[in-house]
Write a protein that holds these residues in place. Structure first.
Motif, short mmCIF file in Angstrom:
data_model
loop_
_atom_site.label_atom_id
_atom_site.label_comp_id
_atom_site.label_asym_id
_atom_site.label_seq_id
_atom_site.Cartn_x
_atom_site.Cartn_y
_atom_site.Cartn_z
N ILE A 213 0.84 -1.20 0.00
CA ILE A 213 0.00 0.00 0.00
C ILE A 213 0.87 1.25 0.00
O ILE A 213 0.63 2.20 -0.75
CB ILE A 213 -0.94 -0.01 1.23
N LEU A 214 1.90 1.23 0.84
CA LEU A 214 2.85 2.35 0.88
C LEU A 214 3.52 2.54 -0.47
O LEU A 214 3.67 3.67 -0.96
CB LEU A 214 3.90 2.10 1.96
N GLY A 215 3.90 1.42 -1.08
CA GLY A 215 4.57 1.48 -2.38
C GLY A 215 3.73 2.17 -3.44
O GLY A 215 4.24 2.97 -4.24
N GLU A 216 2.44 1.87 -3.45
CA GLU A 216 1.55 2.50 -4.43
C GLU A 216 1.34 3.98 -4.13
O GLU A 216 1.29 4.81 -5.05
CB GLU A 216 0.19 1.78 -4.43
N LYS A 217 1.26 4.33 -2.87
CA LYS A 217 1.03 5.73 -2.49
C LYS A 217 2.27 6.59 -2.74
O LYS A 217 2.15 7.75 -3.14
CB LYS A 217 0.66 5.81 -1.00
N ILE A 218 3.44 6.02 -2.52
CA ILE A 218 4.67 6.81 -2.58
C ILE A 218 5.25 6.87 -3.99
O ILE A 218 6.12 7.67 -4.29
CB ILE A 218 5.72 6.22 -1.60
N LYS A 219 4.71 6.00 -4.88
CA LYS A 219 5.23 5.92 -6.25
C LYS A 219 5.12 7.25 -6.97
O LYS A 219 6.02 7.64 -7.73
CB LYS A 219 4.48 4.83 -7.01
N GLY B 60 -5.37 -3.26 9.84
CA GLY B 60 -4.12 -2.82 10.46
C GLY B 60 -3.06 -2.46 9.43
O GLY B 60 -2.32 -1.49 9.60
N HIS B 61 -2.98 -3.24 8.36
CA HIS B 61 -2.02 -2.94 7.30
C HIS B 61 -2.33 -1.58 6.65
O HIS B 61 -1.42 -0.79 6.39
CB HIS B 61 -2.03 -4.05 6.25
N LYS B 62 -3.60 -1.31 6.43
CA LYS B 62 -3.99 -0.03 5.84
C LYS B 62 -3.63 1.13 6.77
O LYS B 62 -3.10 2.16 6.33
CB LYS B 62 -5.50 -0.01 5.57
N GLN B 63 -3.91 0.95 8.05
CA GLN B 63 -3.65 2.02 9.02
C GLN B 63 -2.16 2.28 9.16
O GLN B 63 -1.73 3.45 9.22
CB GLN B 63 -4.27 1.62 10.36
N ALA C 78 0.20 1.62 6.93
CA ALA C 78 0.69 2.18 5.66
C ALA C 78 0.45 3.69 5.61
O ALA C 78 1.35 4.45 5.21
CB ALA C 78 0.02 1.50 4.48
N GLU C 79 -0.73 4.12 6.00
CA GLU C 79 -1.04 5.53 5.99
C GLU C 79 -0.17 6.30 6.96
O GLU C 79 0.30 7.41 6.66
CB GLU C 79 -2.52 5.74 6.32
N ALA C 80 0.05 5.73 8.15
CA ALA C 80 0.87 6.41 9.15
C ALA C 80 2.32 6.57 8.68
O ALA C 80 2.93 7.63 8.83
CB ALA C 80 0.83 5.62 10.47
N VAL C 81 2.86 5.51 8.08
CA VAL C 81 4.23 5.58 7.59
C VAL C 81 4.33 6.57 6.44
O VAL C 81 5.28 7.36 6.35
CB VAL C 81 4.72 4.18 7.14
N TYR C 82 3.33 6.52 5.56
CA TYR C 82 3.32 7.45 4.42
C TYR C 82 3.33 8.91 4.89
O TYR C 82 4.11 9.73 4.39
CB TYR C 82 2.08 7.20 3.57
N GLN C 83 2.51 9.23 5.86
CA GLN C 83 2.44 10.59 6.37
C GLN C 83 3.75 11.02 7.02
O GLN C 83 4.11 12.21 6.98
CB GLN C 83 1.29 10.73 7.38
#
Length: 204
Positions: free
Chosen positions: A32-38, A191-194, A196-201
């Motif tokens: 999820i992080l990978g897709e958001k940060i791409k 939990g994975h979604k939550q 991922a969002e926290a790390v992304y931010q």
């Protein structure tokens, strides 16, 4: 593309709670992080392994000591822009009898390895999600007990201090995600979604 190395254990690997199966890439927090940060020009390099510790040797499974493999991974995936470091849950196992402070020393050793590889690397230290009450009960994971649960609760404070001392960013996964009810130690899809969002931010 700039690369972000995510180094962790089964919660980075994406183990499905209560099974030996793995969530698909698009469900795992790293995916999820990978897709958001791409869109920002970054690519996630996922390095999660079930049972991985910071420094402790697992007598039942080989190649679980993080300090034994991290330098190699830092070199093989170079050049890197950032490292997300999330370990410590397995260090809480009863066999190691380690306090939160001792586990913290293992995390700090990993931080020093990263800095030795490249002093300009940005490091995000993530204290893991908590072990849930009863994780060591029959039908769950006998490698943990109540003291393991209490130790997991103390990791946030210890890791925060270590991150500050070493000039690293810090995130407490336990502030954003909880262990699943299925096994009381692993992230479920929510939990994975939550996480991922926290790390992304934190790193975007």
């Amino acid at each position: 593309m700039k690369q972000i190395l995510c180094f962790g254990d089964s919660n980075t690997y994406g183990l499905i709670p209560g099974t030996k199966e793995r969530y698909p890439w698009e469900v795992r927090w790293t995916g999820i992080l990978g897709e958001k940060i791409k869109e920002k020009g970054f690519q996630v390099v996922e390095e999660g392994l079930c049972g991985r510790t910071t420094v402790f040797e697992d007598e039942l499974r080989e190649n679980r000591r993080g300090v034994s493999v991290l330098p190699m991974l830092l070199e093989s995936h170079a050049p890197l822009e950032k490292v997300v470091l999330m370990l410590g849950t397995n260090d809480c196992k009863t066999t190691y009898q380690a306090s939160a402070e001792v586990i913290g020393k293992g995390i700090e050793k990993l931080i020093h390895q990263i800095k030795a590889a490249d002093e300009n690397l940005e490091i995000l230290v993530v204290s893991p999600i908590l072990l849930a009450e009863g994780v060591g009960e029959e039908g769950f994971d006998p490698e943990f007990n109540q003291e393991s649960v209490e130790t997991s609760k103390r990791l946030k404070r210890v890791y925060q201090q270590i991150a500050d001392r070493n000039g690293c960013k810090f995130l407490a996964a336990s502030d954003y995600a909880k262990p699943s009810e299925a096994d009381r130690e692993h992230l479920d899809e929510t939990g994975h979604k939550q996480l991922a969002e926290a790390v992304y931010q934190k790193i975007a």
